[in-house]
Design a protein around this motif. Structure first.
Motif, PDB file in Angstrom:
ATOM      1  N   VAL A 237       0.833  -1.217   0.000  1.00 37.17           N
ATOM      2  CA  VAL A 237       0.000   0.000   0.000  1.00 37.17           C
ATOM      3  C   VAL A 237       0.868   1.268   0.000  1.00 37.17           C
ATOM      4  O   VAL A 237       0.410   2.352  -0.308  1.00 37.17           O
ATOM      5  N   LEU A 238       2.139   1.094   0.361  1.00 41.03           N
ATOM      6  CA  LEU A 238       3.033   2.255   0.488  1.00 41.03           C
ATOM      7  C   LEU A 238       3.559   2.720  -0.865  1.00 41.03           C
ATOM      8  O   LEU A 238       4.070   1.925  -1.645  1.00 41.03           O
ATOM      9  N   THR A 239       3.441   4.025  -1.123  1.00 37.29           N
ATOM     10  CA  THR A 239       4.130   4.593  -2.292  1.00 37.29           C
ATOM     11  C   THR A 239       5.032   5.704  -1.771  1.00 37.29           C
ATOM     12  O   THR A 239       4.674   6.374  -0.783  1.00 37.29           O
ATOM     13  N   PRO A 240       6.176   5.924  -2.393  1.00 36.80           N
ATOM     14  CA  PRO A 240       7.086   6.967  -1.910  1.00 36.80           C
ATOM     15  C   PRO A 240       6.381   8.327  -1.824  1.00 36.80           C
ATOM     16  O   PRO A 240       5.665   8.726  -2.742  1.00 36.80           O
ATOM     17  N   ALA A 241       6.568   8.968  -0.694  1.00 40.03           N
ATOM     18  CA  ALA A 241       5.983  10.301  -0.437  1.00 40.03           C
ATOM     19  C   ALA A 241       4.465  10.332  -0.575  1.00 40.03           C
ATOM     20  O   ALA A 241       3.864  11.385  -0.770  1.00 40.03           O
ATOM     21  N   GLY A 242       3.811   9.147  -0.464  1.00 36.47           N
ATOM     22  CA  GLY A 242       2.353   9.085  -0.622  1.00 36.47           C
ATOM     23  C   GLY A 242       1.602   9.293   0.689  1.00 36.47           C
ATOM     24  O   GLY A 242       2.199   9.605   1.728  1.00 36.47           O
ATOM     25  N   THR A 243       0.297   9.108   0.610  1.00 35.72           N
ATOM     26  CA  THR A 243      -0.565   9.384   1.772  1.00 35.72           C
ATOM     27  C   THR A 243      -0.294   8.413   2.926  1.00 35.72           C
ATOM     28  O   THR A 243      -0.276   8.816   4.097  1.00 35.72           O
ATOM     29  N   THR A 244      -0.058   7.133   2.585  1.00 35.61           N
ATOM     30  CA  THR A 244       0.009   6.106   3.622  1.00 35.61           C
ATOM     31  C   THR A 244       1.210   6.285   4.542  1.00 35.61           C
ATOM     32  O   THR A 244       1.103   6.138   5.759  1.00 35.61           O
ATOM     33  N   ILE A 245       2.373   6.629   3.962  1.00 33.63           N
ATOM     34  CA  ILE A 245       3.577   6.749   4.793  1.00 33.63           C
ATOM     35  C   ILE A 245       3.438   7.934   5.760  1.00 33.63           C
ATOM     36  O   ILE A 245       3.914   7.871   6.899  1.00 33.63           O
ATOM     37  N   TYR A 246       2.731   8.973   5.330  1.00 37.22           N
ATOM     38  CA  TYR A 246       2.484  10.108   6.240  1.00 37.22           C
ATOM     39  C   TYR A 246       1.621   9.651   7.423  1.00 37.22           C
ATOM     40  O   TYR A 246       1.883   9.996   8.574  1.00 37.22           O
ATOM     41  N   GLY A 247       0.577   8.849   7.094  1.00 37.73           N
ATOM     42  CA  GLY A 247      -0.300   8.337   8.151  1.00 37.73           C
ATOM     43  C   GLY A 247       0.424   7.370   9.075  1.00 37.73           C
ATOM     44  O   GLY A 247       0.270   7.425  10.303  1.00 37.73           O
ATOM     45  N   LEU A 248       1.250   6.486   8.496  1.00 40.08           N
ATOM     46  CA  LEU A 248       1.990   5.509   9.302  1.00 40.08           C
ATOM     47  C   LEU A 248       2.967   6.194  10.252  1.00 40.08           C
ATOM     48  O   LEU A 248       3.137   5.770  11.394  1.00 40.08           O
ATOM     49  N   HIS A 249       3.592   7.254   9.773  1.00 38.29           N
ATOM     50  CA  HIS A 249       4.513   8.014  10.626  1.00 38.29           C
ATOM     51  C   HIS A 249       3.763   8.522  11.860  1.00 38.29           C
ATOM     52  O   HIS A 249       4.261   8.437  12.987  1.00 38.29           O
ATOM     53  N   ALA A 250       2.550   9.036  11.626  1.00 33.56           N
ATOM     54  CA  ALA A 250       1.741   9.543  12.749  1.00 33.56           C
ATOM     55  C   ALA A 250       1.401   8.407  13.734  1.00 33.56           C
ATOM     56  O   ALA A 250       1.444   8.595  14.959  1.00 33.56           O
ATOM     57  N   LEU A 251       1.077   7.213  13.203  1.00 34.38           N
ATOM     58  CA  LEU A 251       0.776   6.063  14.076  1.00 34.38           C
ATOM     59  C   LEU A 251       1.995   5.683  14.913  1.00 34.38           C
ATOM     60  O   LEU A 251       1.883   5.382  16.108  1.00 34.38           O
ATOM     61  N   GLU A 252       3.186   5.692  14.272  1.00 31.23           N
ATOM     62  CA  GLU A 252       4.414   5.342  15.001  1.00 31.23           C
ATOM     63  C   GLU A 252       4.690   6.370  16.103  1.00 31.23           C
ATOM     64  O   GLU A 252       5.103   6.022  17.199  1.00 31.23           O
ATOM     65  N   GLN A 253       4.434   7.644  15.790  1.00 28.87           N
ATOM     66  CA  GLN A 253       4.634   8.689  16.804  1.00 28.87           C
ATOM     67  C   GLN A 253       3.692   8.491  17.988  1.00 28.87           C
ATOM     68  O   GLN A 253       4.043   8.770  19.125  1.00 28.87           O
ATOM     69  N   GLY A 254       2.502   7.977  17.691  1.00 30.51           N
ATOM     70  CA  GLY A 254       1.520   7.728  18.760  1.00 30.51           C
ATOM     71  C   GLY A 254       1.783   6.429  19.513  1.00 30.51           C
ATOM     72  O   GLY A 254       1.072   6.103  20.469  1.00 30.51           O
ATOM     73  N   GLY A 255       2.786   5.665  19.084  1.00 28.56           N
ATOM     74  CA  GLY A 255       3.127   4.432  19.803  1.00 28.56           C
ATOM     75  C   GLY A 255       2.085   3.332  19.662  1.00 28.56           C
ATOM     76  O   GLY A 255       1.887   2.533  20.578  1.00 28.56           O
ATOM     77  N   LEU A 256       1.427   3.268  18.499  1.00 31.08           N
ATOM     78  CA  LEU A 256       0.357   2.277  18.303  1.00 31.08           C
ATOM     79  C   LEU A 256       0.832   0.840  18.543  1.00 31.08           C
ATOM     80  O   LEU A 256       0.177   0.075  19.242  1.00 31.08           O
ATOM     81  N   ARG A 257       1.982   0.480  17.976  1.00 30.29           N
ATOM     82  CA  ARG A 257       2.462  -0.903  18.110  1.00 30.29           C
ATOM     83  C   ARG A 257       2.725  -1.272  19.559  1.00 30.29           C
ATOM     84  O   ARG A 257       2.297  -2.325  20.038  1.00 30.29           O
ATOM     85  N   ALA A 258       3.469  -0.418  20.252  1.00 28.93           N
ATOM     86  CA  ALA A 258       3.819  -0.711  21.642  1.00 28.93           C
ATOM     87  C   ALA A 258       2.559  -0.793  22.500  1.00 28.93           C
ATOM     88  O   ALA A 258       2.425  -1.682  23.351  1.00 28.93           O
ATOM     89  N   ALA A 259       1.618   0.118  22.251  1.00 26.29           N
ATOM     90  CA  ALA A 259       0.378   0.133  23.034  1.00 26.29           C
ATOM     91  C   ALA A 259      -0.419  -1.151  22.795  1.00 26.29           C
ATOM     92  O   ALA A 259      -0.972  -1.740  23.738  1.00 26.29           O
TER      93      ALA A 259
END
Length: 277
Positions: A237-259
């Motif tokens: 689903v990831l494309t360079p500089a696309g919508t998904t990577i921007y959203g995923l970055h936000a999820l990582e900042q929110g600590g979704l995986r660890a939570a």
């Protein structure tokens, strides 16, 4: 003679002791999938409150737990965990070598079940989850000392009418509770948050929730049918500089995986604690 004795065995008779939502979900799955005929199912509960749902399915009902064991060789115990020991003591006198007994009560170990029943009783333990109600359950089962592969196969075949059922060592049952029992609530929280993100951006609420739920369903089907690791699908689903990577970055900042990992850990630890009690 017991009820089942005067008629020829046209098929398997399945008994339910306890007639709550989980029992009803399993019964409905078995009947819909044609695994058992409704009239071959007998359920017991102290009052008519839940038994009416079984009658609506075309099943037989009774207020006597012992009658269920006298009529059926495969019996599923779906009572509340705290009630189960008393129920097992009550039915123990009518348990025979013919019986295969299955518990879906959370936190009651196979050794506890075996202690409360006559020597050499064939016992299995199943951990279901709420989506069994729509025949999309994720279930695991573990067998006691006297249940062989034949009983395990029979039960697995039946329960696949309610979703996916895998045989596991009993030690995995509490982890399954944390991952899949409680996981339903974790996934609902994520679905709600996904929809709320769209609502924040201007989409009407009902529409956002419908699309979020369908997104979860579609993604789950892809994961199952393609048999891919989630990371592979995510990369697709990831494309360079696309919508998904921007959203995923936000999820990582929110600590979704660890939570999420912590949530499964916390729920599993609590399941283990309740099992010890």
């Amino acid at each position: 003679p017991a009820k089942g004795d005067e008629e020829p065995r046209t098929g398997l008779r399945v008994g339910f002791v306890g007639a709550g939502r989980m029992a009803e979900a399993i019964a409905q799955g078995l009947i819909r999938a044609g695994k058992v005929e409704a009239k071959q199912v007998l359920a017991s509960a102290p009052t008519d409150r839940n038994l009416c749902h079984f009658r609506a399915l075309g099943c037989q009902t009774t207020h006597s737990n012992q009658e269920v064991l006298q009529s059926c060789s495969l019996v599923i115990f779906a009572t509340k965990p705290q009630v189960l020991p008393a129920v097992l003591k009550e039915v123990a006198p009518v348990v025979t070598a013919e019986h295969v007994l299955v518990s879906v009560a959370a936190g009651v170990s196979l050794s506890t079940l075996e202690e409360l029943l006559p020597l050499n009783t064939r016992v299995l333990r199943v951990s279901p989850n709420l989506p069994c109600i729509v025949q999309e359950g994720a279930m695991v089962m573990a067998r006691g000392h006297h249940a062989g592969s034949e009983e395990a196969k029979l039960l697995q075949n039946l329960l696949e009418a309610c979703g996916q059922c895998e045989e596991v060592p009993e030690a995995y049952v509490d982890i399954h509770t944390g991952l899949s029992g409680s996981g339903v609530a974790f996934v609902c929280t994520f679905s709600e948050a996904l929809a709320e993100g769209a609502i924040k951006m201007g989409m009407p609420s009902a529409l956002a929730h419908r699309i979020a739920a369908q997104t979860l369903l579609g993604t789950a089907k892809l994961l199952q049918q393609e048999g891919q690791h989630p990371a592979q699908l995510r990369t697709d689903v990831l494309t360079p500089a696309g919508t998904t990577i921007y959203g995923l970055h936000a999820l990582e900042q929110g600590g979704l995986r660890a939570a999420t990992m912590s949530a499964v850990e916390a729920a599993t630890c609590r399941a283990k604690e309740l099992s010890r009690k």
